[in-house]
Design a protein around this motif. Structure first.
Motif, PDB file in Angstrom:
ATOM      1  N   THR A   1     -29.215  32.402  -7.021  1.00 17.60           N
ATOM      2  CA  THR A   1     -30.145  31.438  -6.416  1.00 17.60           C
ATOM      3  C   THR A   1     -29.432  30.142  -6.077  1.00 17.60           C
ATOM      4  OG1 THR A   1     -31.967  32.367  -7.717  1.00 17.60           O
ATOM      5  CG2 THR A   1     -32.312  30.191  -6.757  1.00 17.60           C
ATOM      6  N   ASN A   2     -28.660  29.648  -7.022  1.00 12.30           N
ATOM      7  CA  ASN A   2     -27.934  28.397  -6.835  1.00 12.30           C
ATOM      8  C   ASN A   2     -26.928  28.511  -5.701  1.00 12.30           C
ATOM      9  OD1 ASN A   2     -27.652  25.714  -7.844  1.00 12.30           O
ATOM     10  ND2 ASN A   2     -25.728  26.272  -8.812  1.00 12.30           N
ATOM     11  N   LEU A   3     -26.222  29.650  -5.650  1.00 14.77           N
ATOM     12  CA  LEU A   3     -25.223  29.887  -4.606  1.00 14.77           C
ATOM     13  C   LEU A   3     -25.881  29.918  -3.231  1.00 14.77           C
ATOM     14  CD1 LEU A   3     -22.179  30.696  -4.084  1.00 14.77           C
ATOM     15  CD2 LEU A   3     -22.980  33.058  -4.133  1.00 14.77           C
ATOM     16  N   THR A   4     -27.005  30.622  -3.111  1.00 13.89           N
ATOM     17  CA  THR A   4     -27.698  30.739  -1.825  1.00 13.89           C
ATOM     18  C   THR A   4     -28.241  29.392  -1.372  1.00 13.89           C
ATOM     19  OG1 THR A   4     -28.356  32.989  -2.443  1.00 13.89           O
ATOM     20  CG2 THR A   4     -29.492  31.990  -0.580  1.00 13.89           C
ATOM     21  N   PHE A   5     -28.845  28.663  -2.293  1.00 16.32           N
ATOM     22  CA  PHE A   5     -29.409  27.357  -1.966  1.00 16.32           C
ATOM     23  C   PHE A   5     -28.309  26.394  -1.494  1.00 16.32           C
ATOM     24  CE2 PHE A   5     -31.156  23.150  -3.410  1.00 16.32           C
ATOM     25  CZ  PHE A   5     -32.202  23.098  -2.498  1.00 16.32           C
ATOM     26  N   ALA A   6     -27.196  26.362  -2.217  1.00 15.79           N
ATOM     27  CA  ALA A   6     -26.099  25.470  -1.840  1.00 15.79           C
ATOM     28  C   ALA A   6     -25.470  25.883  -0.514  1.00 15.79           C
ATOM     29  CB  ALA A   6     -25.043  25.456  -2.946  1.00 15.79           C
ATOM     30  N   THR A   7     -25.448  27.188  -0.220  1.00 15.17           N
ATOM     31  CA  THR A   7     -24.890  27.657   1.051  1.00 15.17           C
ATOM     32  C   THR A   7     -25.695  27.105   2.227  1.00 15.17           C
ATOM     33  OG1 THR A   7     -24.046  29.693   0.043  1.00 15.17           O
ATOM     34  CG2 THR A   7     -24.347  29.701   2.435  1.00 15.17           C
ATOM     35  N   THR A   8     -27.015  27.148   2.120  1.00 15.35           N
ATOM     36  CA  THR A   8     -27.846  26.623   3.208  1.00 15.35           C
ATOM     37  C   THR A   8     -27.632  25.118   3.377  1.00 15.35           C
ATOM     38  OG1 THR A   8     -29.762  26.250   1.765  1.00 15.35           O
ATOM     39  CG2 THR A   8     -29.584  28.397   2.823  1.00 15.35           C
ATOM     40  N   LEU A   9     -27.449  24.404   2.264  1.00 20.20           N
ATOM     41  CA  LEU A   9     -27.216  22.967   2.358  1.00 20.20           C
ATOM     42  C   LEU A   9     -25.871  22.665   2.995  1.00 20.20           C
ATOM     43  CD1 LEU A   9     -28.569  21.644  -1.065  1.00 20.20           C
ATOM     44  CD2 LEU A   9     -29.729  21.726   1.131  1.00 20.20           C
ATOM     45  N   GLY A  10     -24.855  23.499   2.682  1.00 16.13           N
ATOM     46  CA  GLY A  10     -23.545  23.298   3.283  1.00 16.13           C
ATOM     47  C   GLY A  10     -23.595  23.396   4.800  1.00 16.13           C
ATOM     48  N   VAL A  11     -24.393  24.333   5.300  1.00 19.18           N
ATOM     49  CA  VAL A  11     -24.567  24.453   6.753  1.00 19.18           C
ATOM     50  C   VAL A  11     -25.293  23.227   7.301  1.00 19.18           C
ATOM     51  CG1 VAL A  11     -25.671  25.798   8.583  1.00 19.18           C
ATOM     52  CG2 VAL A  11     -24.589  26.975   6.658  1.00 19.18           C
ATOM     53  N   PHE A  12     -26.381  22.834   6.638  1.00 23.21           N
ATOM     54  CA  PHE A  12     -27.251  21.782   7.160  1.00 23.21           C
ATOM     55  C   PHE A  12     -26.538  20.445   7.306  1.00 23.21           C
ATOM     56  CE2 PHE A  12     -30.147  18.228   6.077  1.00 23.21           C
ATOM     57  CZ  PHE A  12     -30.930  18.243   7.223  1.00 23.21           C
ATOM     58  N   PHE A  13     -25.867  19.972   6.256  1.00 26.50           N
ATOM     59  CA  PHE A  13     -25.352  18.611   6.271  1.00 26.50           C
ATOM     60  C   PHE A  13     -24.260  18.412   7.319  1.00 26.50           C
ATOM     61  CE2 PHE A  13     -27.139  18.425   1.876  1.00 26.50           C
ATOM     62  CZ  PHE A  13     -28.011  17.386   2.119  1.00 26.50           C
ATOM     63  N   LEU A  14     -23.381  19.404   7.511  1.00 22.73           N
ATOM     64  CA  LEU A  14     -22.334  19.267   8.515  1.00 22.73           C
ATOM     65  C   LEU A  14     -22.933  19.230   9.919  1.00 22.73           C
ATOM     66  CD1 LEU A  14     -19.413  19.209   9.498  1.00 22.73           C
ATOM     67  CD2 LEU A  14     -19.361  21.702   9.290  1.00 22.73           C
ATOM     68  N   VAL A  15     -23.825  20.160  10.224  1.00 27.84           N
ATOM     69  CA  VAL A  15     -24.385  20.254  11.574  1.00 27.84           C
ATOM     70  C   VAL A  15     -25.310  19.074  11.864  1.00 27.84           C
ATOM     71  CG1 VAL A  15     -25.724  21.709  13.150  1.00 27.84           C
ATOM     72  CG2 VAL A  15     -24.164  22.751  11.515  1.00 27.84           C
ATOM     73  N   TRP A  16     -25.983  18.578  10.855  1.00 22.36           N
ATOM     74  CA  TRP A  16     -26.865  17.419  11.025  1.00 22.36           C
ATOM     75  C   TRP A  16     -26.073  16.205  11.511  1.00 22.36           C
ATOM     76  CZ3 TRP A  16     -29.189  14.075   6.579  1.00 22.36           C
ATOM     77  CH2 TRP A  16     -30.194  13.247   7.084  1.00 22.36           C
ATOM     78  N   ALA A  17     -24.912  15.966  10.900  1.00 22.83           N
ATOM     79  CA  ALA A  17     -24.076  14.831  11.307  1.00 22.83           C
ATOM     80  C   ALA A  17     -23.600  14.983  12.751  1.00 22.83           C
ATOM     81  CB  ALA A  17     -22.883  14.696  10.361  1.00 22.83           C
ATOM     82  N   LEU A  18     -23.208  16.200  13.137  1.00 27.65           N
ATOM     83  CA  LEU A  18     -22.759  16.437  14.512  1.00 27.65           C
ATOM     84  C   LEU A  18     -23.907  16.283  15.503  1.00 27.65           C
ATOM     85  CD1 LEU A  18     -20.511  19.587  13.907  1.00 27.65           C
ATOM     86  CD2 LEU A  18     -19.745  17.237  14.294  1.00 27.65           C
TER      87      LEU A  18
END
Length: 592
Positions: A303-320
């Protein structure tokens, strides 16, 4: 961020640097310098968290100034998270063996040096290398923070200290984007993005001087040797898995990349068998596999791995999206994130103190659904408003998403660890933090698949939608109506080719001006090309948000395997005399 051995020792406060025997049990003679020590270790934690959030805002500036390709952008962020993840458990164990103060000083020294190397990097490769080094040094420094707190402060003061730590985490989340935006926009001494790293130098140097004087040395009472083969297998296996994902697009997904990812599986399986055999021999493994017999912990890791994976995608693309898609300045982008940070901080405090004790697992499940709902609202508003999307209009979906995240990140570790015995709480928390950092690294790597790899598709759609506007602009520039289709076809090819470039600063052959082209037509195509690039980024962002929102639903389902409630903590107190339940030593660091 806890070390992987339960820190239950009492430091020698009369001789803080003495390396003699240590004692177990409650602290009866607290170190009078403990509050100064706390200020130092919290400043180090703040520096680490701030550095991560600052970088997200500065990514477009780094890309522009260093002519960095998309894979380099990914490595600048994921390299830190990956190094942090693979060294984290090792860092905690080294502190237990050789002394937490010693490892804290080594890590802080290395982190400060790495910050200087980042600030003075001349090429993307040098910056990536410095970021990996910085992540590794953070993994030596950060695990000592909770361990030092535990062995320095008596039980009746730890609640206040953990509250202060929570405030540091929240303030770093808010301050990072703002400070990063200011530093980049001010362009101090013409250094552009470099001050975001160089600002760590005075903080690090001052912190080292004070830490050497005020932090007491401590070790685990029965620390064992470091599991070097386990460290090697884990590092090699994770590198083989992540490296091809990061480089695949730039290298046109070569066969060796797929083979490397496939080979990572037996390496990681070999790690499991090796650690299991070592545990059976009574030795001390790097990974305590017995923890996975608890369903709540095993499912919690996933659960923790999946949740953090989605956040890793979000924060980088949000800044761009905000800077390259909407054309905002770094400061504008940083300030826009304030509602999100406020939502996370406010909900995190409420969830732990009031909601989870009453509603248990339902709180974190509601949190991920709320995050998903906030992201869907964001997507719909982005589609409707397109390039006119303003900061104040983003406030509501960002606040909802932030509240949802806050309901999850604060209590989820407590739920996952509720079945874990006290003696294994440190090791379990180390594994949880590692899975979290790995998830962020995987998320950034997967950005190549869900965002960068589809840029050509998004560019095609964006240009097709723009055809009426481009045609009218060409006619207004004096182009005969019967020639606009031919010019538009060339414009479309140029836009798609540029979107598919591995280095966004390169100019494809299809984008070079045609001989004898009217300057007015060239100006129109250049202006429309800039709009097309923005629309392409926006289209890609909207698609990526659907991936992130869908990930929250998957996390929601996985959470059904977690315990319905956090067990009564009194039942988990050990006979050693400590009042901690293990969760006290766990500090989730989703800012990473």
């Amino acid at each position: 961020m806890a070390s992987n051995t339960e820190p239950d020792i009492r430091p020698d406060t009369e001789n803080p640097d003495r390396e003699g025997p240590e004692h177990t049990g409650e602290i009866t003679n607290p170190d009078p310098k403990r509050w100064l020590a706390l200020a130092v270790i919290l400043s180090a934690a703040f520096m680490d968290l701030l550095d991560v959030t600052i970088v997200n805002v500065a990514i477009p500036s780094i890309q522009s100034q260093m002519k960095a390709g998309y894979s380099a952008i990914q490595w600048i962020t994921a390299g830190y998270a990956l190094a942090f993840a693979v060294v984290l458990i090792t860092g905690g164990r080294l502190g237990d063996i050789y002394g937490r103060k010693r490892l804290f000083l080594i890590g802080m020294t290395g982190f400060t040096i790495a910050s200087a190397l980042c600030g003075f990097a001349a090429t993307p490769g040098m910056l990536i290398g410095a970021r990996v080094f910085q992540g590794g040094m953070a993994a030596l420094m950060v695990p000592q923070v909770m361990a030092i707190i535990h062995v320095t402060f008596p039980a009746n003061e730890r609640g206040k200290v953990m509250g202060m730590f929570g405030g540091i985490v929240g303030s770093a989340a808010v301050a990072g984007p703002i400070v990063g935006g200011l530093l980049v926009q001010w362009n101090l001494a013409g250094l552009h993005w470099r001050p975001i790293f160089l600002v760590n130098l005075p903080v690090g140097i001052f912190g080292l001087i004070v830490a050497f004087r005020v932090i007491s040395e401590s070790r685990a009472p029965h620390a064992t040797k470091l599991d070097l083969p386990g460290v090697g297998l884990s590092v090699v296996g994770l590198f083989m898995l992540v490296f091809p994902l990061m480089q695949g697009r730039d290298l046109d997904w070569p066969l060796w990349g797929w083979l490397m990812m496939a080979a990572a599986v037996p390496v990681l399986v070999g790690l499991v068998f090796y650690e299991r055999a070592k545990g059976r021999r009574g030795a001390s493994p790097l990974v305590e596999l017995s923890l996975f017999q608890f369903r709540s912990f095993a499912s919690g890791i996933l659960t923790n791995l999946t949740f953090a994976t989605t956040l890793g995608v979000f924060f980088l693309v949000w800044a761009l999206y905000m800077q390259l898609g909407l054309g905002w300045t770094p400061l504008h982008a940083g300030l826009t994130g304030i509602p999100f940070s406020i939502g996370v901080s406010a909900a995190a405090g409420m969830s732990v103190q009031f909601l989870v004790p009453k509603f248990g697992r339902k709180v974190v499940q509601f949190g991920v659904l709320l995050m998903g709902g906030g992201l869907v609202l964001y997507i719909e508003m982005a589609k409707s408003l397109d390039l006119s999307f303003a900061s104040w209009q983003m406030a509501l979906p960002l606040l909802i998403t932030g509240i949802g995240m806050g309901l999850v990140v604060a209590p989820i570790f407590d739920l996952i660890l509720t079945d874990v015995p006290l003696r294994d709480a440190g090791s379990a928390s180390g594994l949880l933090n590692t899975s979290q950092q790995l998830g962020q690294a995987f998320g950034i790597a997967l950005t190549a698949l869900v965002f960068f790899n589809m840029m050509g598709t998004h560019a095609t759609k964006a240009v097709d939608d723009m055809k009426p506007d481009v045609t009218r602009a060409l006619v207004a520039a004096g182009v005969p109506a019967n020639q606009t289709d031919q010019i538009f076809a060339g414009f479309k090819q140029c836009t798609v080719d540029h979107a598919q470039e591995k280095d966004p600063s390169d100019t494809p052959a299809s984008c070079r001006p045609q001989p004898g082209q009217d300057p007015k037509v060239g100006a129109v195509l250049q202006a429309q090309g800039a709009k097309a690039a923005q629309h392409t980024m926006v289209e890609g962002y909207e698609t990526t948000l659907w991936f992130v929102a869908g990930g929250q639903f998957v996390v929601f389902l996985l959470m059904f395997f977690l315990p319905k409630n956090v067990r009564a903590k009194d039942a988990r107190k050990g006979a050693e005399g400590t009042d901690a339940d293990g969760a006290e030593d766990v500090a989730p660091v989703f800012a990473h």
